[in-house]
Design a protein around this motif. Structure first.
Motif, PDB file in Angstrom:
ATOM      1  N   HIS A  74       0.851  -1.200   0.000  1.00  0.00           N
ATOM      2  CA  HIS A  74       0.000   0.000   0.000  1.00  0.00           C
ATOM      3  C   HIS A  74       0.879   1.240   0.000  1.00  0.00           C
ATOM      4  O   HIS A  74       1.912   1.265   0.653  1.00  0.00           O
ATOM      5  N   PHE A  75       0.456   2.261  -0.708  1.00  0.00           N
ATOM      6  CA  PHE A  75       1.021   3.606  -0.519  1.00  0.00           C
ATOM      7  C   PHE A  75      -0.099   4.431   0.088  1.00  0.00           C
ATOM      8  O   PHE A  75      -0.964   4.924  -0.623  1.00  0.00           O
ATOM      9  N   GLY A  76      -0.117   4.553   1.392  1.00  0.00           N
ATOM     10  CA  GLY A  76      -1.238   5.234   2.037  1.00  0.00           C
ATOM     11  C   GLY A  76      -2.525   4.519   1.686  1.00  0.00           C
ATOM     12  O   GLY A  76      -2.660   3.315   1.911  1.00  0.00           O
ATOM     13  N   ALA A  77      -3.436   5.250   1.083  1.00  0.00           N
ATOM     14  CA  ALA A  77      -4.735   4.663   0.755  1.00  0.00           C
ATOM     15  C   ALA A  77      -4.672   3.836  -0.534  1.00  0.00           C
ATOM     16  O   ALA A  77      -5.574   3.057  -0.829  1.00  0.00           O
ATOM     17  N   LEU A  78      -3.599   4.015  -1.286  1.00  0.00           N
ATOM     18  CA  LEU A  78      -3.507   3.333  -2.578  1.00  0.00           C
ATOM     19  C   LEU A  78      -3.033   1.888  -2.399  1.00  0.00           C
ATOM     20  O   LEU A  78      -1.983   1.629  -1.816  1.00  0.00           O
ATOM     21  N   HIS A  79      -3.801   0.957  -2.899  1.00  0.00           N
ATOM     22  CA  HIS A  79      -3.437  -0.457  -2.830  1.00  0.00           C
ATOM     23  C   HIS A  79      -2.629  -0.778  -4.088  1.00  0.00           C
ATOM     24  O   HIS A  79      -3.191  -1.082  -5.137  1.00  0.00           O
ATOM     25  N   ALA A  80      -1.312  -0.687  -3.990  1.00  0.00           N
ATOM     26  CA  ALA A  80      -0.469  -0.717  -5.186  1.00  0.00           C
ATOM     27  C   ALA A  80      -0.214  -2.137  -5.695  1.00  0.00           C
ATOM     28  O   ALA A  80      -0.114  -2.358  -6.897  1.00  0.00           O
ATOM     29  N   LEU A  81      -0.075  -3.093  -4.789  1.00  0.00           N
ATOM     30  CA  LEU A  81       0.121  -4.492  -5.194  1.00  0.00           C
ATOM     31  C   LEU A  81      -0.896  -5.348  -4.448  1.00  0.00           C
ATOM     32  O   LEU A  81      -0.991  -5.286  -3.226  1.00  0.00           O
ATOM     33  N   GLY A 125       2.240  -4.086 -18.708  1.00  0.00           N
ATOM     34  CA  GLY A 125       0.927  -3.609 -18.269  1.00  0.00           C
ATOM     35  C   GLY A 125       0.903  -2.107 -18.344  1.00  0.00           C
ATOM     36  O   GLY A 125       1.943  -1.465 -18.519  1.00  0.00           O
ATOM     37  N   PRO A 126      -0.284  -1.531 -18.226  1.00  0.00           N
ATOM     38  CA  PRO A 126      -0.403  -0.083 -18.375  1.00  0.00           C
ATOM     39  C   PRO A 126       0.391   0.690 -17.323  1.00  0.00           C
ATOM     40  O   PRO A 126       0.737   0.141 -16.282  1.00  0.00           O
ATOM     41  N   SER A 127       0.654   1.931 -17.618  1.00  0.00           N
ATOM     42  CA  SER A 127       1.365   2.795 -16.691  1.00  0.00           C
ATOM     43  C   SER A 127       0.582   2.922 -15.389  1.00  0.00           C
ATOM     44  O   SER A 127      -0.638   3.070 -15.407  1.00  0.00           O
ATOM     45  N   GLY A 128       1.286   2.819 -14.281  1.00  0.00           N
ATOM     46  CA  GLY A 128       0.622   2.936 -12.983  1.00  0.00           C
ATOM     47  C   GLY A 128       0.051   1.623 -12.468  1.00  0.00           C
ATOM     48  O   GLY A 128      -0.580   1.579 -11.420  1.00  0.00           O
ATOM     49  N   SER A 129       0.306   0.528 -13.198  1.00  0.00           N
ATOM     50  CA  SER A 129      -0.283  -0.749 -12.789  1.00  0.00           C
ATOM     51  C   SER A 129       0.512  -1.412 -11.660  1.00  0.00           C
ATOM     52  O   SER A 129       0.067  -2.399 -11.091  1.00  0.00           O
ATOM     53  N   GLY A 130       1.706  -0.886 -11.355  1.00  0.00           N
ATOM     54  CA  GLY A 130       2.467  -1.418 -10.228  1.00  0.00           C
ATOM     55  C   GLY A 130       3.696  -2.212 -10.632  1.00  0.00           C
ATOM     56  O   GLY A 130       4.319  -2.877  -9.798  1.00  0.00           O
ATOM     57  N   LYS A 131       4.105  -2.109 -11.889  1.00  0.00           N
ATOM     58  CA  LYS A 131       5.258  -2.872 -12.365  1.00  0.00           C
ATOM     59  C   LYS A 131       6.533  -2.478 -11.635  1.00  0.00           C
ATOM     60  O   LYS A 131       7.274  -3.326 -11.139  1.00  0.00           O
ATOM     61  N   SER A 132       6.786  -1.158 -11.567  1.00  0.00           N
ATOM     62  CA  SER A 132       8.004  -0.692 -10.881  1.00  0.00           C
ATOM     63  C   SER A 132       7.966  -1.082  -9.419  1.00  0.00           C
ATOM     64  O   SER A 132       8.949  -1.574  -8.864  1.00  0.00           O
ATOM     65  N   THR A 133       6.833  -0.864  -8.790  1.00  0.00           N
ATOM     66  CA  THR A 133       6.704  -1.189  -7.377  1.00  0.00           C
ATOM     67  C   THR A 133       7.022  -2.669  -7.166  1.00  0.00           C
ATOM     68  O   THR A 133       7.777  -3.032  -6.265  1.00  0.00           O
ATOM     69  N   LEU A 134       6.476  -3.515  -8.030  1.00  0.00           N
ATOM     70  CA  LEU A 134       6.680  -4.956  -7.875  1.00  0.00           C
ATOM     71  C   LEU A 134       8.151  -5.330  -8.027  1.00  0.00           C
ATOM     72  O   LEU A 134       8.714  -6.029  -7.180  1.00  0.00           O
TER      73      LEU A 134
HETATM   74  N1  LIG Z   1       6.573   6.188  -3.484  1.00  0.00           N
HETATM   75  C1  LIG Z   1       5.268   6.226  -3.836  1.00  0.00           C
HETATM   76  N2  LIG Z   1       4.386   6.877  -3.054  1.00  0.00           N
HETATM   77  C2  LIG Z   1       3.066   6.909  -3.381  1.00  0.00           C
HETATM   78  N3  LIG Z   1       2.539   6.308  -4.451  1.00  0.00           N
HETATM   79  C3  LIG Z   1       3.376   5.640  -5.265  1.00  0.00           C
HETATM   80  C4  LIG Z   1       4.790   5.572  -4.994  1.00  0.00           C
HETATM   81  N4  LIG Z   1       5.361   4.828  -5.975  1.00  0.00           N
HETATM   82  C5  LIG Z   1       4.368   4.477  -6.805  1.00  0.00           C
HETATM   83  N5  LIG Z   1       3.178   4.944  -6.394  1.00  0.00           N
HETATM   84  C6  LIG Z   1       1.862   4.706  -7.032  1.00  0.00           C
HETATM   85  O1  LIG Z   1       1.693   3.326  -7.141  1.00  0.00           O
HETATM   86  C7  LIG Z   1       1.088   3.009  -8.389  1.00  0.00           C
HETATM   87  C8  LIG Z   1       1.973   2.047  -9.146  1.00  0.00           C
HETATM   88  O2  LIG Z   1       3.138   2.747  -9.539  1.00  0.00           O
HETATM   89  P1  LIG Z   1       4.301   2.071 -10.362  1.00  0.00           P
HETATM   90  O3  LIG Z   1       4.677   0.800  -9.706  1.00  0.00           O
HETATM   91  O4  LIG Z   1       5.356   3.090 -10.545  1.00  0.00           O
HETATM   92  O5  LIG Z   1       3.572   1.777 -11.751  1.00  0.00           O
HETATM   93  P2  LIG Z   1       4.208   1.386 -13.141  1.00  0.00           P
HETATM   94  O6  LIG Z   1       5.664   1.162 -12.963  1.00  0.00           O
HETATM   95  O7  LIG Z   1       3.459   0.168 -13.563  1.00  0.00           O
HETATM   96  O8  LIG Z   1       3.918   2.525 -14.059  1.00  0.00           O
HETATM   97  C9  LIG Z   1       0.862   4.321  -9.111  1.00  0.00           C
HETATM   98  O9  LIG Z   1      -0.460   4.721  -8.888  1.00  0.00           O
HETATM   99  C10 LIG Z   1       1.826   5.257  -8.437  1.00  0.00           C
HETATM  100  O10 LIG Z   1       1.323   6.576  -8.462  1.00  0.00           O
END
Ligand SMILES: Nc1ncnc2c1ncn2[C@@H]1O[C@H](COP(=O)(O)OP(=O)(O)O)[C@@H](O)[C@H]1O
Ligand SMILES: [Mg+2]
Lengths: 243, 231
Positions: free
Chosen positions: A10-17, A34-43
């Motif tokens: 989670h990033f705060g309220a955002l359920h990222a993975l 996957g589309p931008s913002g789908s969580g690839k980088s986070t994963l």
């Molecule tokens: N450090 C962070 N703090 C808050 N939100 C984040 C952070 N990193 C990523 N996010 C949010 O998490 C979601 C997934 O981001 P990200 O993994 O970068 O997507 P992708 O790489 O698929 O484009 C996005 O909505 C992004 O705004």
């Protein structure tokens, strides 16, 4: 080699993975798309703990990477990470960028570290840039140096987060060529990329992410033949158009 | 005006030296330089403390910085004039009292400069270092600080100009520096204060303006060398 079990972030309220599970077998290449913002980088960043997770488990080379006893820095030495923005150290020469970690972490003598660095530069075709500084390099050259810098620690796994997205189109292929060669040598790789040609020819498995969830986890053949998932079809049409 | 300079140039330049402490313009520059020399590493340590994980360290150093930023330097000078000998248990000359005051005061300001330099670096720099497995200390000393200090060099030079000007406050506790020399000359001549203090002001201006110009020049060069800092 890499096992993810019910990973949550989670990033705060955002359920990222959301409940991400999957496996990357040793010597295989997994492409995350996957589309931008789908969580690839986070994963991909959770795999070397640049991003901490809120739930689930990640096991790399048999080791739970969130175990208390884990020496995080020692673990990271074994996992190479290549960034979209290269993140070379601008105050150090190409050679010093590559030898920094081996010299500081493994106490490799300077001459030996530089010898290995030059061999790595040969591999990425940039030996003549050994004494150059990063600001004088093109994007493609920078990224190849960044790959060489990661390889200097002889990692068991390489993680790539959109390694070609910041590059001018004509430089994409030189970086993909290096990655392809690495894959052919048997490196275990996880690549976030929209280069579908690379995915088709190099990937063993393709993970399709959407809104923090793995929508599909298919072998490369299945993925490129599956016209039946409308979301993947829409995504492919989209990246196809933008290339 | 020129005759004042001609007759008093030794006093203006080095004070009563060698019959007394080094003073005059050389005393001013000496005081400013040693203060900067010691304040700089202190400020780096403070900047690192303010980015550290320890809440106590962070809070403590932050309070010092705020305290110094909210206090006139003259108060710090008085404070160190009485406190430094008390703490040390032996008498301390005005030069060193002023030195302590400047180091304490300027460390606080410089730590803000250094911290800004650290925070201005792209996140990717420390992430790349972490991803390689480099420990925090190595990351700090080989990746972050060299770039942050290099990029902050113009700001540090600008701060040096402030220190030079601030040394003149040493006059009130009897530090033999440039202002002190001018005051001595004024006391001797009695009737030409405007000229004497014009010489003083003009000299300060020339020195500070030169350093400030150098800072601007260096900044332009750094901008050109580093696509990074300009971003
Ligand atoms: N450090 C962070 N703090 C808050 N939100 C984040 C952070 N990193 C990523 N996010 C949010 O998490 C979601 C997934 O981001 P990200 O993994 O970068 O997507 P992708 O790489 O698929 O484009 C996005 O909505 C992004 O705004
Ligand atoms: Mg991304």
């Amino acid at each position: 080699m890499i096992t993810l079990e019910h990973v949550e972030k989670h990033f705060g309220a955002l359920h990222a993975l959301k409940d991400i599970s999957g496996q990357i077998v040793q010597g295989e290449v997994a492409v995350l798309c996957g589309p931008s913002g789908s969580g690839k980088s986070t994963l991909i960043r959770t795999i070397n703990r640049l991003e901490e997770i809120d739930g689930g488990r990640i096991i790399v080379a048999g080791q739970d990477i969130h175990e208390k006893s884990l020496d995080l820095n020692a673990f990271r030495e074994r996992v190479g990470f290549v960034f979209q923005q290269f993140n070379l150290f601008p105050h150090l020469s190409v050679l010093d960028n590559i030898t920094l970690a081996p010299r500081k972490l493994r106490k490799v003598p300077k001459a030996e570290a530089e010898e290995k660095a030059l061999l790595l530069l040969d591999r990425v075709g940039l030996r003549e840039k050994a004494s150059a500084f990063p600001t004088s390099l093109s994007g493609g050259q920078s990224q190849r140096v960044a790959i060489a810098r990661s390889l200097a620690m002889s990692p068991e796994v390489m993680l790539f987060d959109e390694p070609t997205s910041a590059l001018d189109p004509e430089m994409v292929s030189e970086v993909l060529a290096v990655m392809t060669e690495l894959a052919q040598e048997g490196m275990t790789m996880v690549c976030v990329t929209h280069e579908m040609g690379f995915a088709r020819s190099v990937a063993d498995t393709v993970w399709f992410l959407e809104a923090g969830r793995v929508e599909a986890q298919l072998s490369s053949e299945e993925f490129f033949e599956s016209g039946n998932n409308p979301r993947i079809r829409a995504f492919m049409a989209h990246v196809g158009r933008s290339q | 005006m020129l005759d004042i300079i001609r007759e008093n140039w030794v006093l203006l330049l080095i004070g009563n030296y060698p019959h007394g402490p080094v003073g005059g313009l050389v005393g001013t520059l000496l005081l400013a330089s040693v203060s900067l020399l010691i304040a700089l590493p202190c400020s780096v340590a403070m900047a690192m403390a303010r980015n550290s994980h320890s809440r106590i360290l962070r809070g403590g150093v932050t309070s010092i910085v705020w305290l110094m930023r909210g206090t006139p330097l003259l108060m710090v000078v008085f404070w160190s004039n009485y406190l430094v000998p008390l703490l040390l248990g032996w008498p301390v000359g005005p030069f060193w009292v002023m030195f302590v005051a400047l180091v304490v005061y300027e460390s606080a300001y410089l730590s803000e400069v250094v911290r800004a330099g650290i925070n201005a670096l792209p996140r990717g720099q420390s992430e790349a270092a972490r991803a390689l497995g480099l420990p925090e200390s190595v990351t700090m000393f080989t990746i972050i600080l060299p770039q942050a200090l290099y990029n902050s060099f113009p700001a540090l030079l600008t701060q040096f100009v402030s220190i030079i000007k601030e040394t003149s406050l040493g006059f009130v506790i009897g530090v033999h520096e440039f202002t002190y020399s001018a005051a001595v000359i004024n006391a001797n001549l009695l009737v030409r204060p405007v000229e004497i203090f014009s010489i003083l002001a003009l000299t300060y201006f020339i020195i500070c303006f030169s350093f400030a110009s150098a800072a601007r020049w260096v900044e332009r060069r750094i901008r050109r060398n580093r696509g990074l800092s300009a971003q």
